[in-house]
Write an enzyme that holds these catalytic residues in place. Structure first.
Site, PDB file in Angstrom:
ATOM      1  N   LYS A 192       0.839  -1.196   0.000  1.00 22.57           N
ATOM      2  CA  LYS A 192       0.000   0.000   0.000  1.00 22.57           C
ATOM      3  C   LYS A 192       0.880   1.254   0.000  1.00 22.57           C
ATOM      4  O   LYS A 192       0.661   2.179  -0.762  1.00 22.57           O
ATOM      5  CB  LYS A 192      -0.923  -0.029   1.222  1.00 22.57           C
ATOM      6  N   GLU A 198      10.699  -4.816   3.737  1.00 23.15           N
ATOM      7  CA  GLU A 198      10.681  -6.232   3.359  1.00 23.15           C
ATOM      8  C   GLU A 198      10.309  -6.396   1.886  1.00 23.15           C
ATOM      9  O   GLU A 198      10.943  -7.124   1.127  1.00 23.15           O
ATOM     10  CB  GLU A 198       9.662  -7.001   4.221  1.00 23.15           C
ATOM     11  N   GLY A 250      -4.476  -1.785   5.494  1.00 24.28           N
ATOM     12  CA  GLY A 250      -3.737  -2.962   5.024  1.00 24.28           C
ATOM     13  C   GLY A 250      -4.395  -4.273   5.420  1.00 24.28           C
ATOM     14  O   GLY A 250      -4.615  -5.152   4.589  1.00 24.28           O
ATOM     15  N   ARG A 251      -4.738  -4.421   6.704  1.00 21.90           N
ATOM     16  CA  ARG A 251      -5.281  -5.714   7.168  1.00 21.90           C
ATOM     17  C   ARG A 251      -6.725  -5.925   6.746  1.00 21.90           C
ATOM     18  O   ARG A 251      -7.291  -6.984   6.996  1.00 21.90           O
ATOM     19  CB  ARG A 251      -5.112  -5.833   8.683  1.00 21.90           C
ATOM     20  N   GLU A 336      -3.195  -6.211  15.663  1.00 24.43           N
ATOM     21  CA  GLU A 336      -2.709  -4.923  15.161  1.00 24.43           C
ATOM     22  C   GLU A 336      -3.812  -3.866  15.293  1.00 24.43           C
ATOM     23  O   GLU A 336      -3.529  -2.693  15.500  1.00 24.43           O
ATOM     24  CB  GLU A 336      -2.241  -5.042  13.700  1.00 24.43           C
ATOM     25  N   HIS A 367      -2.624 -32.481  19.361  1.00 26.20           N
ATOM     26  CA  HIS A 367      -1.397 -33.223  19.668  1.00 26.20           C
ATOM     27  C   HIS A 367      -0.254 -32.279  20.011  1.00 26.20           C
ATOM     28  O   HIS A 367       0.910 -32.681  19.983  1.00 26.20           O
ATOM     29  CB  HIS A 367      -1.048 -34.135  18.492  1.00 26.20           C
ATOM     30  N   LYS A 478      10.864  -0.276  13.207  1.00 22.26           N
ATOM     31  CA  LYS A 478      11.301   0.032  11.835  1.00 22.26           C
ATOM     32  C   LYS A 478      12.377   1.107  11.855  1.00 22.26           C
ATOM     33  O   LYS A 478      13.388   1.007  11.160  1.00 22.26           O
ATOM     34  CB  LYS A 478      10.117   0.572  11.013  1.00 22.26           C
TER      35      LYS A 478
HETATM   36  O1  F6P Z   1       3.066  -3.814   9.975  1.00 24.72           O
HETATM   37  C1  F6P Z   1       2.711  -2.532   9.625  1.00 24.72           C
HETATM   38  C2  F6P Z   1       2.047  -2.465   8.294  1.00 24.72           C
HETATM   39  O2  F6P Z   1       1.875  -1.113   7.991  1.00 24.72           O
HETATM   40  C3  F6P Z   1       0.729  -3.221   8.216  1.00 24.72           C
HETATM   41  O3  F6P Z   1      -0.311  -2.545   8.779  1.00 24.72           O
HETATM   42  C4  F6P Z   1       0.622  -3.428   6.752  1.00 24.72           C
HETATM   43  O4  F6P Z   1      -0.362  -4.355   6.428  1.00 24.72           O
HETATM   44  C5  F6P Z   1       2.021  -3.873   6.429  1.00 24.72           C
HETATM   45  O5  F6P Z   1       2.840  -3.063   7.254  1.00 24.72           O
HETATM   46  C6  F6P Z   1       2.432  -3.740   4.999  1.00 24.72           C
HETATM   47  O6  F6P Z   1       2.344  -2.421   4.548  1.00 24.72           O
HETATM   48  P1  F6P Z   1       2.394  -2.059   3.011  1.00 24.72           P
HETATM   49  O7  F6P Z   1       1.218  -2.693   2.343  1.00 24.72           O
HETATM   50  O8  F6P Z   1       2.357  -0.565   2.953  1.00 24.72           O
HETATM   51  O9  F6P Z   1       3.679  -2.619   2.444  1.00 24.72           O
END
Ligand code: F6P
Length: 515
Positions: A192, A198, A250-251, A336, A367, A478
């Site tokens: 987003k 990452e 995002g979620r 979150e 288990h 971060k």
């Molecule tokens: O972990 C923080 C966060 O902002 C989440 O809320 C989000 O889903 C994720 O990182 C990924 O963010 P993006 O879609 O901006 O890469």
């Protein structure tokens, strides 16, 4: 009734019920299932094994009214700026609506058309053939929802194999890339913000991988983002760029263009059914009285467990292997969103908020950690999820699965008398659970289940008085990681605490030794 009076009534009900065993509640009222199991279409939620009675549920409903749950719900559904700390709406229900605004309808149509073109081969791979693989690079909300749903809908997945890479650990991308052909792989960069470390790092690995195979990465890479300029700056544009609205959290974003990998896996029609299943729950949530409103009831039982019964954890056990990632998805959705101790208006939260959530599919959980759930010192309420019929799996095995799910919830609730002289064989029972039963795990049902839990957490947020739509708690780590990178190059850790500096020095020593 004001909020505090409503909370007092809930506490009074809990004081009355805390010492009453679930065995006694069923003995007093054998019709508890009729009273506390609720149906909506093919969905049944059975709360009868929770430590509630009618008066307790009434007190919880009064709390929901006192906390303005309906007004909060309506404001969200109207697209008002309910995310007050970021001054944004929360648009996920509007994105999956069956009559969306024109801009949203366009985004959806473009995304589904592209998904179909990838599936048919009209959007072809570098060698002119059909894509065999799709890799979604994303993390958090840009990974967990689509990854969970792609596994859940395996019976509908008749397109290219869709893989998900999230971790910045290069092993995640590398271990997959080793096994598949870059010439037949489409890369989706889902972020987003289009800044997440990452995802940007995995995009670099994917670009290099394609380049090493002599493939034009720009042609074979798509971006899904609410920051199209950043994607264009990274060389992804034109018909490879899929927009999402800034107001879709995002979620909560699987319904938007973030659902592209799922749509490629299952096709446009099944994806539309998935949206429709969620939209049907939205209509139910918007219109059903609170006393029959499934997400509201689910939320209230969560409040009861957490604030009235003092349970700090919840286990989610899908007796449905294809929901293996459901608990991981819910962890982000619930923890979150509601893992906060500050109210929306900035004051400290006076009560406990989101519990720790964990889970594994049954029967695997039986288990591993079910021992603790049956006999541990802290009661951990359980949410069971169970399909009445299997989707493309063996019917006899499904009967065994079903028997195990029902047996576990009964054993947790009722236990059994301790054999004389054998306290280590005690099954105390009195451990609450909710069972969510559905006909089968199809796209519409999965959409409904996700929507149910989304609304659960927004209702709980209204009761706790917190903003479920921001996530400032992820920022500090971060920032520190960004600050640590140059220090790792220079070896100067003087700006950091002793432990961080000590560990970094040790890493340097170990690396030097193996080099
Ligand atoms: O972990 C923080 C966060 O902002 C989440 O809320 C989000 O889903 C994720 O990182 C990924 O963010 P993006 O879609 O901006 O890469």
């Amino acid at each position: 009734m004001d909020r505090e009076t409503a909370w007092t009534h809930v506490s009074d009900a809990a004081a009355r019920l805390r010492s009453r065993h679930l065995r006694d509640l069923f003995a007093d009222d054998p019709a508890r299932f009729d009273r506390f199991a609720f149906n909506h279409g093919a969905l049944t939620i059975d709360f009868s094994k929770e430590k509630i009675d009618t008066a307790a549920l009434d007190a919880l409903l009064a709390l929901a009214h006192a906390c303005g749950v309906e007004a909060a719900r309506d404001a969200m559904l109207r697209g008002e700026h309910v995310n007050v700390t970021e001054d944004r709406p929360a648009l996920h229900t509007l994105v999956r609506a069956d009559d969306p605004a024109p801009a949203i309808a366009d985004q959806r149509a473009r995304m589904l058309e592209f998904a179909q073109s990838v599936r048919s081969g009209a959007v072809a791979a570098a060698d002119g053939g059909t894509y065999d693989h799709v890799i979604n690079l994303g993390i958090g909300g840009s990974d967990l929802g689509p990854a969970m749903a792609t596994a859940a809908l395996a019976s509908w997945a008749d397109g290219p194999a869709v893989h998900y890479v999230s971790n910045v650990d290069g092993a995640h991308f590398g271990d997959l890339a080793r096994r598949i052909d870059p010439a037949r792989t489409l890369i989706l960069v889902a972020s987003k913000s289009f800044t997440t470390v990452e995802t940007m790092s995995n995009h670099r690995l994917a670009r290099d991988w394609l380049a090493r195979a002599g493939i034009d990465a720009a042609r074979q890479t798509c971006a899904i983002t609410s920051q199209p300029e950043r994607a264009r700056a990274a060389g992804i544009g034109g018909d490879r760029l899929f927009d999402m609205d800034e107001g879709v959290g995002g979620r909560f974003s699987i319904w938007s263009s973030v659902g592209l990998p799922l749509a490629i896996a299952i096709g446009a029609d099944a994806f539309q059914e998935f949206l429709d299943g969620a939209a049907a729950i939205d209509r139910h949530h918007a219109s059903a009285p609170l006393a029959e409103n499934l997400p509201v009831l689910l939320a209230l039982i969560g409040i009861w467990r957490r604030n009235a019964m003092g349970c700090a954890a919840t286990a989610v056990l899908p007796y449905d292997q294809r929901l293996a990632r459901f608990a991981a998805f819910l962890q982000q959705l619930e923890m979150e969103s509601n893992g906060k101790s500050v109210l929306a208006d900035g004051r400290p939260a006076p009560r406990a908020t989101a519990p720790v959530l964990f889970g594994e599919p049954g029967t695997n959980a039986q288990h591993s950690f079910l021992q603790m759930l049956h006999r541990g010192s802290d009661p951990v309420p359980v949410d069971f999820l169970l399909a009445a019929e299997p989707t493309g799996a063996d019917a006899q095995a499904h009967r065994v699965l079903t028997a195990n799910a029902l047996a576990q919830s009964a054993a947790l609730a009722f236990g059994q008398p301790t054999p004389p002289g054998q306290p280590h064989r005690a099954f105390p029972g009195d451990r609450p659970s909710t069972t969510i039963l559905y006909r089968r795990l199809d796209p519409a049902t999965l959409g409904a289940l996700i929507a149910l839990f989304e609304h659960k957490i927004t209702v709980q947020a209204a009761i706790w008085g917190i903003n479920p739509f921001d996530q400032f708690g992820v920022e500090l780590g971060k920032q520190l990681a960004t600050a640590l990178l140059p220090a790792m190059d220079s070896g100067d850790f003087s700006a950091f605490d002793g432990s961080t500096a000590g560990l970094a020095a040790r890493i340097k020593y170990l690396t030097a030794k193996s080099g």
